[in-house]
Design an enzyme around this catalytic site. Structure first.
Site, PDB file in Angstrom:
ATOM      1  N   GLY A   1       0.797  -1.235   0.000  1.00 62.00           N
ATOM      2  CA  GLY A   1       0.000   0.000   0.000  1.00 62.00           C
ATOM      3  C   GLY A   1       0.824   1.276   0.000  1.00 62.00           C
ATOM      4  O   GLY A   1       0.346   2.315  -0.460  1.00 62.00           O
TER       5      GLY A   1
ATOM      6  N   GLY B   1       3.522   1.741  -1.711  1.00 66.20           N
ATOM      7  CA  GLY B   1       4.351   1.797  -2.918  1.00 66.20           C
ATOM      8  C   GLY B   1       3.727   2.620  -4.025  1.00 66.20           C
ATOM      9  O   GLY B   1       2.609   3.119  -3.914  1.00 66.20           O
TER      10      GLY B   1
ATOM     11  N   ARG C   1      13.678  -9.545 -14.019  1.00 66.48           N
ATOM     12  CA  ARG C   1      12.676  -9.684 -12.946  1.00 66.48           C
ATOM     13  C   ARG C   1      12.962 -10.915 -12.090  1.00 66.48           C
ATOM     14  O   ARG C   1      12.707 -10.948 -10.894  1.00 66.48           O
ATOM     15  CB  ARG C   1      11.276  -9.745 -13.536  1.00 66.48           C
ATOM     16  CG  ARG C   1      10.868  -8.453 -14.256  1.00 66.48           C
ATOM     17  CD  ARG C   1       9.511  -8.598 -14.878  1.00 66.48           C
ATOM     18  NE  ARG C   1       9.115  -7.458 -15.699  1.00 66.48           N
ATOM     19  CZ  ARG C   1       9.358  -7.361 -16.997  1.00 66.48           C
ATOM     20  NH1 ARG C   1      10.014  -8.306 -17.641  1.00 66.48           N
ATOM     21  NH2 ARG C   1       8.954  -6.306 -17.671  1.00 66.48           N
TER      22      ARG C   1
ATOM     23  N   ASN D   1      11.693 -11.856  -3.134  1.00 63.38           N
ATOM     24  CA  ASN D   1      10.238 -11.644  -3.165  1.00 63.38           C
ATOM     25  C   ASN D   1       9.435 -12.931  -2.985  1.00 63.38           C
ATOM     26  O   ASN D   1       8.338 -12.904  -2.433  1.00 63.38           O
ATOM     27  CB  ASN D   1       9.818 -10.977  -4.491  1.00 63.38           C
ATOM     28  CG  ASN D   1      10.153  -9.487  -4.507  1.00 63.38           C
ATOM     29  OD1 ASN D   1      10.451  -8.908  -3.472  1.00 63.38           O
ATOM     30  ND2 ASN D   1      10.102  -8.892  -5.680  1.00 63.38           N
TER      31      ASN D   1
ATOM     32  N   GLN E   1       1.628 -15.136   2.477  1.00 61.95           N
ATOM     33  CA  GLN E   1       0.389 -14.518   1.976  1.00 61.95           C
ATOM     34  C   GLN E   1      -0.542 -15.580   1.384  1.00 61.95           C
ATOM     35  O   GLN E   1      -1.758 -15.477   1.497  1.00 61.95           O
ATOM     36  CB  GLN E   1       0.721 -13.404   0.983  1.00 61.95           C
ATOM     37  CG  GLN E   1       1.380 -12.224   1.720  1.00 61.95           C
ATOM     38  CD  GLN E   1       1.571 -10.975   0.899  1.00 61.95           C
ATOM     39  OE1 GLN E   1       1.267 -10.929  -0.279  1.00 61.95           O
ATOM     40  NE2 GLN E   1       2.110  -9.942   1.533  1.00 61.95           N
TER      41      GLN E   1
ATOM     42  N   ASN F   1       6.723  -8.812  -8.794  1.00 65.40           N
ATOM     43  CA  ASN F   1       7.583  -9.633  -9.669  1.00 65.40           C
ATOM     44  C   ASN F   1       8.525 -10.564  -8.925  1.00 65.40           C
ATOM     45  O   ASN F   1       8.921 -10.258  -7.808  1.00 65.40           O
ATOM     46  CB  ASN F   1       8.412  -8.698 -10.553  1.00 65.40           C
ATOM     47  CG  ASN F   1       7.613  -8.259 -11.768  1.00 65.40           C
ATOM     48  OD1 ASN F   1       6.877  -9.033 -12.352  1.00 65.40           O
ATOM     49  ND2 ASN F   1       7.797  -7.000 -12.147  1.00 65.40           N
TER      50      ASN F   1
ATOM     51  N   ASP G   1       1.652  -6.077 -20.479  1.00 66.55           N
ATOM     52  CA  ASP G   1       2.317  -6.461 -21.728  1.00 66.55           C
ATOM     53  C   ASP G   1       1.307  -6.460 -22.882  1.00 66.55           C
ATOM     54  O   ASP G   1       1.599  -6.021 -23.988  1.00 66.55           O
ATOM     55  CB  ASP G   1       2.937  -7.857 -21.580  1.00 66.55           C
ATOM     56  CG  ASP G   1       3.752  -7.964 -20.312  1.00 66.55           C
ATOM     57  OD1 ASP G   1       4.804  -7.321 -20.236  1.00 66.55           O
ATOM     58  OD2 ASP G   1       3.318  -8.660 -19.372  1.00 66.55           O
TER      59      ASP G   1
ATOM     60  N   HIS H   1       5.867 -13.203 -17.620  1.00 67.69           N
ATOM     61  CA  HIS H   1       5.991 -11.735 -17.643  1.00 67.69           C
ATOM     62  C   HIS H   1       7.478 -11.430 -17.452  1.00 67.69           C
ATOM     63  O   HIS H   1       7.950 -11.163 -16.353  1.00 67.69           O
ATOM     64  CB  HIS H   1       5.147 -11.116 -16.520  1.00 67.69           C
ATOM     65  CG  HIS H   1       5.392  -9.639 -16.356  1.00 67.69           C
ATOM     66  ND1 HIS H   1       5.122  -8.728 -17.346  1.00 67.69           N
ATOM     67  CD2 HIS H   1       5.909  -8.923 -15.324  1.00 67.69           C
ATOM     68  CE1 HIS H   1       5.449  -7.521 -16.934  1.00 67.69           C
ATOM     69  NE2 HIS H   1       5.943  -7.614 -15.706  1.00 67.69           N
TER      70      HIS H   1
HETATM   71  P1  NAD Z   1       7.378  -0.010  -4.593  1.00 71.84           P
HETATM   72  O1  NAD Z   1       8.746  -0.318  -4.089  1.00 71.84           O
HETATM   73  O2  NAD Z   1       7.025   1.389  -4.912  1.00 71.84           O
HETATM   74  O3  NAD Z   1       6.291  -0.540  -3.551  1.00 71.84           O
HETATM   75  C1  NAD Z   1       6.307  -1.831  -3.056  1.00 71.84           C
HETATM   76  C2  NAD Z   1       5.700  -1.768  -1.681  1.00 71.84           C
HETATM   77  O4  NAD Z   1       5.495  -3.105  -1.237  1.00 71.84           O
HETATM   78  C3  NAD Z   1       6.595  -1.088  -0.642  1.00 71.84           C
HETATM   79  O5  NAD Z   1       5.864  -0.065   0.001  1.00 71.84           O
HETATM   80  C4  NAD Z   1       6.975  -2.211   0.295  1.00 71.84           C
HETATM   81  O6  NAD Z   1       7.167  -1.809   1.638  1.00 71.84           O
HETATM   82  C5  NAD Z   1       5.762  -3.129   0.134  1.00 71.84           C
HETATM   83  N1  NAD Z   1       5.990  -4.503   0.568  1.00 71.84           N
HETATM   84  C6  NAD Z   1       7.129  -5.243   0.502  1.00 71.84           C
HETATM   85  N2  NAD Z   1       6.942  -6.438   1.038  1.00 71.84           N
HETATM   86  C7  NAD Z   1       5.667  -6.505   1.449  1.00 71.84           C
HETATM   87  C8  NAD Z   1       4.892  -7.474   2.109  1.00 71.84           C
HETATM   88  N3  NAD Z   1       5.391  -8.639   2.480  1.00 71.84           N
HETATM   89  N4  NAD Z   1       3.599  -7.191   2.382  1.00 71.84           N
HETATM   90  C9  NAD Z   1       3.070  -5.993   2.044  1.00 71.84           C
HETATM   91  N5  NAD Z   1       3.769  -5.017   1.440  1.00 71.84           N
HETATM   92  C10 NAD Z   1       5.044  -5.265   1.143  1.00 71.84           C
HETATM   93  O7  NAD Z   1       7.113  -0.976  -5.851  1.00 71.84           O
HETATM   94  P2  NAD Z   1       6.018  -0.809  -6.994  1.00 71.84           P
HETATM   95  O8  NAD Z   1       6.571   0.036  -8.071  1.00 71.84           O
HETATM   96  O9  NAD Z   1       4.711  -0.475  -6.399  1.00 71.84           O
HETATM   97  O10 NAD Z   1       6.029  -2.309  -7.590  1.00 71.84           O
HETATM   98  C11 NAD Z   1       5.572  -3.401  -6.823  1.00 71.84           C
HETATM   99  C12 NAD Z   1       5.867  -4.705  -7.531  1.00 71.84           C
HETATM  100  O11 NAD Z   1       5.120  -4.782  -8.750  1.00 71.84           O
HETATM  101  C13 NAD Z   1       7.339  -4.892  -7.935  1.00 71.84           C
HETATM  102  O12 NAD Z   1       7.744  -6.230  -7.705  1.00 71.84           O
HETATM  103  C14 NAD Z   1       7.322  -4.595  -9.425  1.00 71.84           C
HETATM  104  O13 NAD Z   1       8.403  -5.195 -10.096  1.00 71.84           O
HETATM  105  C15 NAD Z   1       5.996  -5.204  -9.808  1.00 71.84           C
HETATM  106  N6  NAD Z   1       5.419  -4.771 -11.079  1.00 71.84           N
HETATM  107  C16 NAD Z   1       4.798  -5.742 -11.837  1.00 71.84           C
HETATM  108  C17 NAD Z   1       4.218  -5.399 -13.030  1.00 71.84           C
HETATM  109  C18 NAD Z   1       3.546  -6.428 -13.885  1.00 71.84           C
HETATM  110  O14 NAD Z   1       3.212  -6.106 -15.044  1.00 71.84           O
HETATM  111  N7  NAD Z   1       3.296  -7.633 -13.434  1.00 71.84           N
HETATM  112  C19 NAD Z   1       4.258  -4.062 -13.475  1.00 71.84           C
HETATM  113  C20 NAD Z   1       4.904  -3.119 -12.691  1.00 71.84           C
HETATM  114  C21 NAD Z   1       5.487  -3.483 -11.487  1.00 71.84           C
HETATM  115  C1  LMR Z   2       6.978  -3.816 -16.022  1.00 73.42           C
HETATM  116  O1  LMR Z   2       6.783  -4.623 -16.929  1.00 73.42           O
HETATM  117  O2  LMR Z   2       6.976  -2.577 -16.221  1.00 73.42           O
HETATM  118  C2  LMR Z   2       7.172  -4.310 -14.619  1.00 73.42           C
HETATM  119  O3  LMR Z   2       7.233  -5.704 -14.586  1.00 73.42           O
HETATM  120  C3  LMR Z   2       8.337  -3.688 -13.943  1.00 73.42           C
HETATM  121  C4  LMR Z   2       9.642  -4.205 -14.487  1.00 73.42           C
HETATM  122  O4  LMR Z   2      10.459  -4.662 -13.691  1.00 73.42           O
HETATM  123  O5  LMR Z   2       9.853  -4.132 -15.699  1.00 73.42           O
END
Ligand code: NAD
Ligand code: LMR
Length: 329
Positions: A13, A15, A99, A106, A113, A132, A160, A188
């Site tokens: 939350g 992030g 990733r 991670n 969870q 990720n 994507d 991904h």
């Molecule tokens: P961020 O660092 O801004 O925020 C992540 C937040 O998660 C932080 O506030 C952190 O304290 C919190 N966190 C960590 N461990 C936790 C836990 N066990 N329980 C609850 N909260 C926890 O990161 P972001 O930019 O918001 O990205 C989050 C994730 O999403 C990253 O792994 C990023 O790579 C991924 N992401 C995936 C996609 C996709 O297409 N699948 C796209 C963008 C980002």
């Molecule tokens: C994305 O596709 O933008 C996310 O998965 C973040 C990353 O690590 O590329």
């Protein structure tokens, strides 16, 4: 009479993705403008204090549909009765990383969870893993939630899919609505397979409209596979608003299905899939949903080019699964 409140959870939350996602859910963009929602926000203990400011902002928006907001670092409290869960909380990668380099750090988040979802969430909960590497994190969470039907667990490849749809529309000089059937296969990651062969532009195969084979097989692939890394390079942080937008779209598709005759991409449990992919992975397939049931769309044409690409992404997912084998015990 007012509808019963829907319980939505967002992890991570504090992030950057959550900062966009939470406000859009509260504004009715997930369930619609007549559906009250309750938000439960999970953070790590050291991040909970900052959520007070976030909740003040949610209050100050006066969202008429936002019934209640709760926040905590205990997943069991936050997942209680949850109907839609966005598992976003995880570390993002930095420049030069893949990733899957995040997997060991991670992956363990999704053990606890998954167990907490199993114990506390509604039995028909929908879980979208965004953190990720989302496919393998989703596999871990699903594995630890044996009381929840595996088909309720999804890894997000919608971003994507959106990226690929935009690129095809842009290249062909058509409106986005003219691009349909654009799906992503596999992981991904940089091995993902953006399937231009089965995509349609104004109802025709994309390759009948974009005649440049070299563009489709090389440049287009490269753009989509590397888009996340490119955003990180230029922005200094990974994509956030576009990720939140994709997460909303992905969950809406799971809840409400795609338009008639269309489908969407989602990372799902590969058991008994019709494309010969190993059955113990979370793999992105074309998906259609009917009455709250998800089906992998059958009959997509797999060219030799696509087949070779599918093998690469499957191999990578198997390697990821092997790397976290200890977390599946
Ligand atoms: P961020 O660092 O801004 O925020 C992540 C937040 O998660 C932080 O506030 C952190 O304290 C919190 N966190 C960590 N461990 C936790 C836990 N066990 N329980 C609850 N909260 C926890 O990161 P972001 O930019 O918001 O990205 C989050 C994730 O999403 C990253 O792994 C990023 O790579 C991924 N992401 C995936 C996609 C996709 O297409 N699948 C796209 C963008 C980002
Ligand atoms: C994305 O596709 O933008 C996310 O998965 C973040 C990353 O690590 O590329």
């Amino acid at each position: 009479m007012a509808k019963p409140v829907k319980k939505v959870v967002v992890t991570g939350g504090g992030g950057q993705i959550a900062y966009s996602l939470l406000f859009r859910i509260a504004n009715g963009e997930l369930y619609g403008k007549d559906q009250p929602v309750e938000l439960s926000i999970l953070e790590v203990p050291q991040g909970v204090e900052s959520l007070k400011g976030l909740v003040m902002e949610l209050d100050d928006c006066c969202f008429p549909l936002l019934h209640k907001v709760r926040y905590d670092s205990d997943p069991r409290k936050m997942f209680e009765g949850a109907e839609a869960v966005f598992l976003v909380g995880a570390k993002p990668r930095g420049p030069g990383m893949e990733r899957k380099d995040l997997l060991l750090e991670n992956g363990k988040i999704f053990v606890d969870q998954g167990k907490a979802l199993n114990e506390c969430a509604a039995k028909n909960v929908l879980v979208l893993v965004v953190g990720n590497p989302c496919n393998t994190n989703c596999l871990i969470a699903m594995h630890h939630a044996p009381n929840i039907d595996p088909s309720r667990f999804h890894a997000m490849t919608r971003l994507d899919q959106n990226r690929a749809s935009y690129q095809l529309a842009h290249k062909a000089g058509v409106h986005l609505d003219d691009v349909t059937h654009m799906i992503i296969w596999g992981n991904h990651s940089s091995t993902q397979v953006p399937d231009f062969h089965n995509a349609r532009i104004k109802g025709k195969r994309a390759s009948e409209v974009i005649h440049d084979k070299n563009y489709l097989e090389k440049e287009f692939f490269q753009i989509i596979q590397q888009r996340g890394a490119e955003v990180i390079k230029l922005r200094g942080k990974s994509s956030a608003a576009s990720a939140a937008n994709a997460a909303l779209g992905a969950m809406r598709s799971l809840l409400f299905g795609a338009k008639e005759g269309q489908f969407y991409s989602s990372g799902v449990f590969s058991k008994n899939n019709p494309y010969g992919i190993r059955g113990d992975l979370i793999f992105s397939f074309p998906i259609q949903s009917h009455n709250d049931k998800f089906e992998i769309v059958k009959g997509m044409e797999i060219t030799p080019f696509l087949k070779a690409k599918l093998e690469l992404t499957e191999k990578e997912l198997l390697e990821e699964r092997d790397a976290i084998h200890h977390l599946l015990k």
